[in-house]
Structure formats: structure tokens, C-alpha cells
Write an enzyme that holds these catalytic residues in place. Structure first.
Site, PDB file in Angstrom:
ATOM      1  N   LYS A  52       0.836  -1.207   0.000  1.00 25.42           N
ATOM      2  CA  LYS A  52       0.000   0.000   0.000  1.00 25.42           C
ATOM      3  C   LYS A  52       0.871   1.258   0.000  1.00 25.42           C
ATOM      4  O   LYS A  52       0.620   2.205  -0.762  1.00 25.42           O
ATOM      5  CB  LYS A  52      -0.940  -0.010   1.213  1.00 25.42           C
ATOM      6  N   GLN A  96      -3.823  -1.194   9.677  1.00 21.98           N
ATOM      7  CA  GLN A  96      -3.887  -2.565   9.173  1.00 21.98           C
ATOM      8  C   GLN A  96      -4.445  -3.506  10.238  1.00 21.98           C
ATOM      9  O   GLN A  96      -3.979  -3.506  11.378  1.00 21.98           O
ATOM     10  CB  GLN A  96      -2.472  -3.016   8.739  1.00 21.98           C
ATOM     11  N   ASP A 119     -10.479   3.348   4.421  1.00 24.75           N
ATOM     12  CA  ASP A 119     -10.862   1.932   4.397  1.00 24.75           C
ATOM     13  C   ASP A 119     -12.394   1.786   4.416  1.00 24.75           C
ATOM     14  O   ASP A 119     -12.920   0.705   4.141  1.00 24.75           O
ATOM     15  CB  ASP A 119     -10.289   1.218   5.636  1.00 24.75           C
TER      16      ASP A 119
END
Ligand code: NDP
Length: 297
Positions: A52, A96, A119
Site C-alpha cells: 500500500k 492494518q 478503508d
């Protein structure tokens, strides 16, 4: 044989467009900023986070990665999030998952400012997607990517189409169903308690598998000509490749399915690459919104 929906190519096209818009924004003095936070040393998470951050740099973003020790207390992570929420150079914050057990993932996600929650897991974004206001929200990256693939295949109006989503997780199955519903499909969500799944699956013009069970969906579960989106990523033993070797498969038995489906996503190279591409698109959209500009589509 089914048409292969090439996730790598669509992801490359999507990130190419993001990079182009990011350059335009940068010329106006706004550089999209993405902060990725990793707690602990889970090897799979390290790979995802590294990918990412790297992609963000390739898109011309200001990319920062925070690697915290596995024993980081929850309040330290919350303090970092508060700093990132207040930092005008950061437009997207991604923590994460999974997190170590001393940290409550829900408390952490709800601490991220909704306008930086790229997200799409904050209740505010979840609620907007569920109420049909996805255009103003951040849509979770995996279903957003899957939806883009479906739109490319079938167009943006799915009136008259039956969609079956197998899986009801908050990060894939439920938002996927909301997006399909918003596009006028008639949607059924199936899960581990659903009866006679093969018959239900055979009613689907659009079949999305997000289960996490290798090759569970067989060829005879698929309606001839259906569009099949395989979200599953499962690592299985591959003794044919040598001792101790493994390979990735989806939730769909691909070799059987490609003989019946009209179009199908492969694994690897299908939905997987789209997920990171949509994270970049969400971060760009956040930077545009922060600057009072419309987010590019
Ligand atoms: P979860 O484990 O959170 O959810 C799995 C869902 O599948 C649950 O709703 C579960 O039902 C359902 N399920 C389990 N077994 C069966 C069964 N036998 N029949 C019908 N339904 C069943 O997984 P995720 O949604 O997080 O992920 C799903 C898959 O997608 C995984 O393979 C994951 O690796 C992959 N994934 C891929 C991503 C990508 O970038 N391409 C990103 C995220 C996930 P119930 O609710 O009743 O337990």
C-alpha cells in the site's frame, strides 16, 4: 468459455488515472497524503502494508508508514490517530487489521476521522453506504473494486438482474450487497446458515463469492452466462509444484466455472489487485474533498 475480467489491467488503469489526477492536484499545491499504520510483525500484514505504501508513492502521494511494536498500548495508537486526524498533510488513514489482542479494533477504527477513513470502516461511512449515499462516503476497497469490475462488465444499472452474495462480513459481503442494491440489482445475501446454497447460487446473474473456503463454489452452482466475482483468497498445498509448495485459489472452482460463466475474475489477478487501487482512489477523493473539489470518478 467465460471472458476473464482482468483485475491487474483494471487496477493499473485505475491507479494510472489516480496518479494523473494527483499530478493535477499537486500543481495546485495539494499533495494527497496516506498514512498506513502497522502494529506488530504479522508477515502477511507487513506485505500488505508495504504494498500500500509503495503504490501510494507510485501515485505521487505523500506516503507515510508508522510501524509500531506488537506490545504498543491502545492509548498510544489512539494518540497517533489523533495526531494524524489533525495533520492537514494526511488525507487518508489506514490501520492494518488484525491488531494485537490488547487493542480493541473497533475503538481504533471509530477514532479515525470519518473524512480520513479511506478503508470505509467507520460507522459514518458504513451508514452512508447502507443508506445509498455511497457517493459521499468512503466505500470499503474490496467491494468497491468488485463493483467497478461488475460495472465494466454489465454497466452501472443492474435493473432486472439477480445478484447473490455469498458471505456477510462487514468488510466485504454486506457493503457488496449494498452497492449491488444501489445499482438496482435484486440482492440475496447467503452465509453459513443458508439452506441449499447451490440452488440459490444458480439463480444469480451476478454471483459474488466472499467466503474464504477454497473452491467451494462448483461449476454446477453457476447459471450459464452469469458474471462471477471471486473475492476469496485461499492458500492451499500444491504438491504438484514440489514439496512444501503452495498456491492461491479463490472460493470458486475456476476450471469448472469458466466453462459455464459468461465472465469471471481469476485468482490471483482478479479482485485482489483492485483493492489497493481503490484505496488510492479513496485517498485521492479525500484530498479533493478537503480542497472543496469534486472527487474524480
Ligand atoms: P469472513 O470470514 O469475515 O466472512 C466469511 C463469510 O462466509 C461469513 O459471512 C460466513 O458466514 C460465510 N461462510 C463461511 N462458510 C460458509 C459456507 N460453507 N457456506 C456459505 N457461507 C459461508 O471473511 P471476509 O469477508 O473477510 O473474506 C472472505 C474472503 O475474501 C476470504 O477468502 C478473504 O481472504 C478474501 N478477501 C479478499 C480481499 C481482496 O483483497 N481480494 C480482501 C478481503 C477479503 P457466517 O457469517 O454465517 O459465519
Amino acid at each position: 468459455m467465460a471472458r476473464i475480467i482482468d483485475g491487474k489491467a483494471l487496477a493499473a488503469e485505475t491507479t494510472g488515472k489516480v496518479a494523473h489526477h494527483a499530478r493535477d492536484l499537486s500543481e495546485k499545491g495539494i499533495v494527497p497524503g496516506l498514512a498506513v499504520v502497522l502494529v506488530g510483525e504479522d508477515p502477511a500484514s507487513q506485505v500488505y502494508v508495504g504494498a500500500k505504501s509503495k503504490r501510494a508513492k507510485e501515485c505521487g502521494f505523500h506516503s507515510v508508514q508508522h510501524d509500531l511494536a506488537a506490545d504498543t498500548p491502545e492509548n498510544e495508537l489512539l494518540e497517533l490517530i489523533a495526531r494524524l486526524n489533525a495533520d492537514p498533510a494526511i488525507h487518508g488513514i489506514l490501520v492494518q487489521l488484525p491488531l494485537p489482542e490488547q487493542i480493541d479494533p473497533d475503538r481504533v477504527i471509530q477514532a479515525i476521522a470519518p473524512k480520513k477513513d479511506v478503508d470505509g470502516f467507520h460507522y459514518m461511512n458504513v451508514g452512508m453506504v447502507a443508506t445509498g449515499s455511497a457517493g459521499r462516503a468512503f466505500v470499503p476497497c474490496t467491494p468497491a473494486g468488485a463493483m467497478l469490475m461488475i460495472e465494466r462488465e454489465l454497466g452501472s444499472d443492474l435493473s432486472g438482474k439477480n445478484a447473490v452474495v455469498i458471505g456477510r462480513s462487514n468488510i466485504v459481503g454486506k457493503p457488496m450487497a449494498s452497492l449491488l442494491l444501489a445499482a438496482n440489482a435484486t440482492v440475496t445475501i447467503a452465509h453459513s446458515r443458508t439452506g441449499d446454497l447451490p440452488t440459490l447460487a444458480r439463480s444469480a446473474d451476478i454471483l459474488v463469492a466472499a467466503v474464504g473456503r477454497p473452491e467451494m463454489v462448483r461449476g454446477d452452482w453457476i447459471k450459464p452466462g452469469a458474471t462471477v466475482i471471486d473475492v476469496g483468497i485461499n492458500r492451499i498445498d500444491a504438491p504438484e509444484r514440489g514439496e512444501g509448495k503452495t498456491r492461491l485459489v479463490g472460493d470458486v472452482a475456476y476450471a469448472e466455472a469458466e466453462r459455464v460463466a459468461g465472465a469471471i475474475t481469476p485468482v490471483p489477478g482478479g479482485v485482489g489487485p483492485m483493492t489497493i487501487a481503490m484505496l488510492m482512489a479513496n485517498t485521492l477523493a479525500s484530498a479533493c474533498r478537503a480542497a472543496g473539489m469534486p472527487a474524480p470518478r
